[in-house]
Design a protein around this motif. Sequence first.
Motif, short mmCIF file in Angstrom:
data_model
loop_
_atom_site.label_atom_id
_atom_site.label_comp_id
_atom_site.label_asym_id
_atom_site.label_seq_id
_atom_site.Cartn_x
_atom_site.Cartn_y
_atom_site.Cartn_z
N SER A 30 -42.89 45.24 -109.79
CA SER A 30 -43.51 44.19 -108.98
C SER A 30 -42.74 42.88 -109.08
CB SER A 30 -44.95 43.96 -109.44
OG SER A 30 -45.72 45.13 -109.22
N TYR A 31 -42.62 42.21 -107.95
CA TYR A 31 -41.94 40.93 -107.86
C TYR A 31 -42.84 39.95 -107.10
CZ TYR A 31 -37.54 43.21 -109.14
OH TYR A 31 -36.54 43.89 -109.81
N ILE A 44 -41.73 28.18 -91.36
CA ILE A 44 -42.47 29.25 -92.01
C ILE A 44 -42.38 29.08 -93.53
CG2 ILE A 44 -40.49 30.80 -91.90
CD1 ILE A 44 -42.48 33.15 -91.84
N ALA A 45 -43.46 29.41 -94.20
CA ALA A 45 -43.49 29.49 -95.66
C ALA A 45 -44.41 30.64 -96.02
CB ALA A 45 -43.99 28.19 -96.27
N SER A 46 -44.02 31.43 -97.01
CA SER A 46 -44.88 32.53 -97.43
C SER A 46 -44.72 32.80 -98.91
CB SER A 46 -44.59 33.80 -96.62
OG SER A 46 -43.29 34.27 -96.87
N VAL A 47 -45.76 33.34 -99.51
CA VAL A 47 -45.74 33.77 -100.91
C VAL A 47 -46.53 35.07 -101.01
CG1 VAL A 47 -45.53 31.44 -101.87
CG2 VAL A 47 -47.80 32.43 -101.52
N GLY A 48 -46.22 35.86 -102.03
CA GLY A 48 -46.96 37.10 -102.20
C GLY A 48 -46.36 37.98 -103.26
N LEU A 49 -46.72 39.24 -103.20
CA LEU A 49 -46.31 40.24 -104.17
C LEU A 49 -45.64 41.39 -103.42
CD1 LEU A 49 -46.59 41.13 -107.20
CD2 LEU A 49 -48.60 42.41 -106.45
N VAL A 50 -44.51 41.84 -103.94
CA VAL A 50 -43.82 42.99 -103.37
C VAL A 50 -43.65 44.03 -104.48
CG1 VAL A 50 -41.49 42.02 -103.72
CG2 VAL A 50 -41.83 43.76 -102.00
N LYS A 51 -43.95 45.28 -104.16
CA LYS A 51 -43.79 46.38 -105.10
C LYS A 51 -42.65 47.26 -104.63
CE LYS A 51 -48.53 46.32 -106.65
NZ LYS A 51 -49.78 47.08 -106.82
N ASP A 104 -29.45 38.53 -112.75
CA ASP A 104 -29.98 38.70 -114.10
C ASP A 104 -30.55 40.11 -114.33
OD1 ASP A 104 -30.53 38.00 -116.71
OD2 ASP A 104 -32.32 36.83 -116.23
N GLY A 105 -29.78 41.11 -113.95
CA GLY A 105 -30.15 42.49 -114.21
C GLY A 105 -31.39 42.98 -113.49
N GLY A 106 -31.76 42.32 -112.40
CA GLY A 106 -32.92 42.74 -111.63
C GLY A 106 -34.15 41.89 -111.84
N LYS A 125 -39.02 37.25 -107.83
CA LYS A 125 -38.93 37.15 -109.28
C LYS A 125 -39.79 38.24 -109.92
CE LYS A 125 -37.56 32.43 -109.66
NZ LYS A 125 -37.23 31.50 -110.67
N LYS A 126 -39.21 38.90 -110.91
CA LYS A 126 -39.87 40.03 -111.57
C LYS A 126 -41.17 39.61 -112.21
CE LYS A 126 -39.22 44.32 -113.20
NZ LYS A 126 -39.06 45.47 -112.41
N VAL A 127 -42.23 40.39 -111.98
CA VAL A 127 -43.55 40.12 -112.55
C VAL A 127 -43.72 40.93 -113.82
CG1 VAL A 127 -46.04 40.35 -112.20
CG2 VAL A 127 -44.58 39.56 -110.33
#
Length: 128
Positions: A30-31, A44-51, A104-106, A125-127
């Motif tokens: 998850s990022y 446009i501006a957006s935020v969220g979670l991507v798997k 940074d390695g993912g 950014k990695k969660v």
Amino acid sequence: MSALTISDAISQKVNAEPAPSCNNATITGSYGFKATGTIIGSPIASVGLVKVDGRGNFQSIGGASVDGTVRTNETGSGTYSVKQDCTVQIVTSDGSTYSGVIVDGGKEIVFIATVPGTVVVETWKKVN
């Protein structure tokens, strides 16, 4: 030390770095993401979670403001391909395309939209 000598030293250090080695599995999990820019002149501006599944597929959920109109629970999906040099190409389910690089390695990925009329920069950014 002359400018040429400094340049040569930097070049030698860069050339001494090991070549990156990435593949689709380099980005798995998850990022959190944020994106800003314009689409055909509208801000446009957006935020969220991507798997990301590590096999070339992703799903996302988030909120966005497009030209001041707020949208929540926006879902998306698509495919991605990671090259050995750690560059990434994304195609979303609506056909939008992005080019990026793994950092940074993912732990982080930065993208830019590659769609005419669109100027969007996105960071993941990695969660976990």
